[in-house]
Design an enzyme around this catalytic site. Sequence first.
Site, PDB file in Angstrom:
ATOM      1  N   ARG A  70       1.838 -70.897  68.454  1.00 17.06           N
ATOM      2  CA  ARG A  70       2.400 -72.142  67.894  1.00 17.06           C
ATOM      3  C   ARG A  70       3.645 -72.475  68.693  1.00 17.06           C
ATOM      4  O   ARG A  70       4.569 -71.666  68.777  1.00 17.06           O
ATOM      5  CB  ARG A  70       2.731 -71.963  66.410  1.00 17.06           C
ATOM      6  N   HIS A 129      -3.048 -80.136  66.040  1.00 20.64           N
ATOM      7  CA  HIS A 129      -3.170 -78.952  65.184  1.00 20.64           C
ATOM      8  C   HIS A 129      -4.672 -78.703  64.985  1.00 20.64           C
ATOM      9  O   HIS A 129      -5.209 -78.816  63.883  1.00 20.64           O
ATOM     10  CB  HIS A 129      -2.457 -79.203  63.854  1.00 20.64           C
ATOM     11  N   GLN A 181      -6.215 -76.284  62.324  1.00 23.55           N
ATOM     12  CA  GLN A 181      -6.152 -76.812  60.951  1.00 23.55           C
ATOM     13  C   GLN A 181      -7.326 -77.767  60.713  1.00 23.55           C
ATOM     14  O   GLN A 181      -7.979 -77.714  59.674  1.00 23.55           O
ATOM     15  CB  GLN A 181      -4.817 -77.530  60.732  1.00 23.55           C
ATOM     16  N   ASP A 203      -0.159 -86.078  55.752  1.00 24.62           N
ATOM     17  CA  ASP A 203       0.717 -85.030  56.272  1.00 24.62           C
ATOM     18  C   ASP A 203       2.156 -85.543  56.156  1.00 24.62           C
ATOM     19  O   ASP A 203       2.370 -86.740  55.903  1.00 24.62           O
ATOM     20  CB  ASP A 203       0.342 -84.735  57.745  1.00 24.62           C
ATOM     21  N   CYS A 227      -2.452 -80.660  54.725  1.00 24.97           N
ATOM     22  CA  CYS A 227      -2.412 -79.344  55.372  1.00 24.97           C
ATOM     23  C   CYS A 227      -1.266 -78.480  54.852  1.00 24.97           C
ATOM     24  O   CYS A 227      -1.285 -77.265  55.031  1.00 24.97           O
ATOM     25  CB  CYS A 227      -2.339 -79.509  56.889  1.00 24.97           C
ATOM     26  N   ARG A 255      -8.192 -71.584  55.672  1.00 31.30           N
ATOM     27  CA  ARG A 255      -7.579 -71.198  56.944  1.00 31.30           C
ATOM     28  C   ARG A 255      -7.983 -69.762  57.277  1.00 31.30           C
ATOM     29  O   ARG A 255      -8.314 -69.430  58.428  1.00 31.30           O
ATOM     30  CB  ARG A 255      -6.044 -71.294  56.869  1.00 31.30           C
TER      31      ARG A 255
HETATM   32  N1  NVA Z   1       2.751 -82.347  61.192  1.00 34.31           N
HETATM   33  C1  NVA Z   1       3.273 -81.134  60.620  1.00 34.31           C
HETATM   34  C2  NVA Z   1       2.190 -80.128  60.379  1.00 34.31           C
HETATM   35  C3  NVA Z   1       2.660 -78.856  59.719  1.00 34.31           C
HETATM   36  C4  NVA Z   1       1.544 -77.867  59.539  1.00 34.31           C
HETATM   37  C5  NVA Z   1       4.326 -80.552  61.556  1.00 34.31           C
HETATM   38  O1  NVA Z   1       4.089 -80.506  62.771  1.00 34.31           O
HETATM   39  O2  NVA Z   1       5.382 -80.149  61.078  1.00 34.31           O
HETATM   40  N1   CP Z   2      -0.669 -76.079  57.590  1.00 31.44           N
HETATM   41  C1   CP Z   2       0.043 -75.184  58.301  1.00 31.44           C
HETATM   42  O1   CP Z   2      -0.193 -74.955  59.487  1.00 31.44           O
HETATM   43  O2   CP Z   2       1.000 -74.532  57.575  1.00 31.44           O
HETATM   44  P1   CP Z   2       2.155 -73.631  58.144  1.00 31.44           P
HETATM   45  O3   CP Z   2       3.076 -74.506  58.922  1.00 31.44           O
HETATM   46  O4   CP Z   2       2.797 -73.030  56.926  1.00 31.44           O
HETATM   47  O5   CP Z   2       1.551 -72.571  59.020  1.00 31.44           O
END
Ligand code: NVA
Ligand code: CP
Length: 307
Positions: free
Chosen positions: A104, A130, A133, A220, A260, A288
């Site tokens: 990540r 993502h 997800q 989201d 998500c 997940r």
């Molecule tokens: N769009 C959000 C997704 C979190 C899982 C972010 O990037 O923070």
């Molecule tokens: N949806 C998701 O990826 O959650 P986290 O940011 O908690 O890993």
Amino acid sequence: MTTKRDFLRLGDLSLAEARQVLSLSECLKREPKGRRTQLLAGRAIAVVLEKASTRTRVSFEVGCAQLGAHPVVLGVQGSQLGRGEPIRDTARVLARYCDAIVFRTSATSRLLEMAEAPVPVVNALTDDGHPIQVLCDIFTIEEQLTTSIAGKRVAFVGDCGCNMARSWLEAAPIFGFHLVLAGPASHAPPAHEIAAAGTHVSQVFDPEGAAVGCDVVNTDVWASMGQEAEAATRARAFAGWTVDEEMLRVADPHAIVLHCLPAHRGEEIDEATLEGPRSRVWDQAENRLHVQKGLLVWLLGKAGDVR
Ligand code: NVA
Ligand code: CP
């Protein structure tokens, strides 16, 4: 020698391969707790997180344990990444210890650098997508609607320029569903990504029309990780785009709602909808675990061993 496979974007799997991963995941989800496969016994999986995470971290860590593999979770703090060690050096070293890397990060360029490692690399979120997800969410949609996502109408409401929306956009032509991107015109995905989805995407710039005829309504956060300083401006830009019962009135009567997580109640979704009968967000979070297990088994060449 077989070439290693990565999952950096949804298109890294053909539809047939993605279908294989999803059906493996279904088998793994059905396994009784006491008789879990140890398909990845003796393997180690690095989970490298340059941004915060709850679900991704825990689901990969637990998923590895359930498969008999050893997860190694590495954050920026406490590793040499925080002191500027180049990703490509980290990648080479991790590959000497681990059989796959889950990563990540922020910029896609960092992900691509990690993917130079000679072991499979899984994108666990970047600023641009993502995909893991969304793969998991397709599993949830098919499980909950008990039918294929092909031909369905899926809305993404709110920040259509965010990583989640962009991975949904990539998924639409691959899985053959129609994506409605519903949000202010000021926050849209790059034009070439919209063009690539062809007739599988349409855009709606009016909240009243967002959910019309949709089988799935997905949203989201309005300010993604890294955009915290813009939170107030973004809240103004997305005012009126909260997923709530009023917006869902025009959706299919059986429409389900996904998020998500983490959710900001009262912003992109209201409390009643998140906790209401259409919401499948807790199943979504659980899946997940199952789908990522399926993907790891597939990437590490053990798919044939799943019964
Ligand atoms: N769009 C959000 C997704 C979190 C899982 C972010 O990037 O923070
Ligand atoms: N949806 C998701 O990826 O959650 P986290 O940011 O908690 O890993």
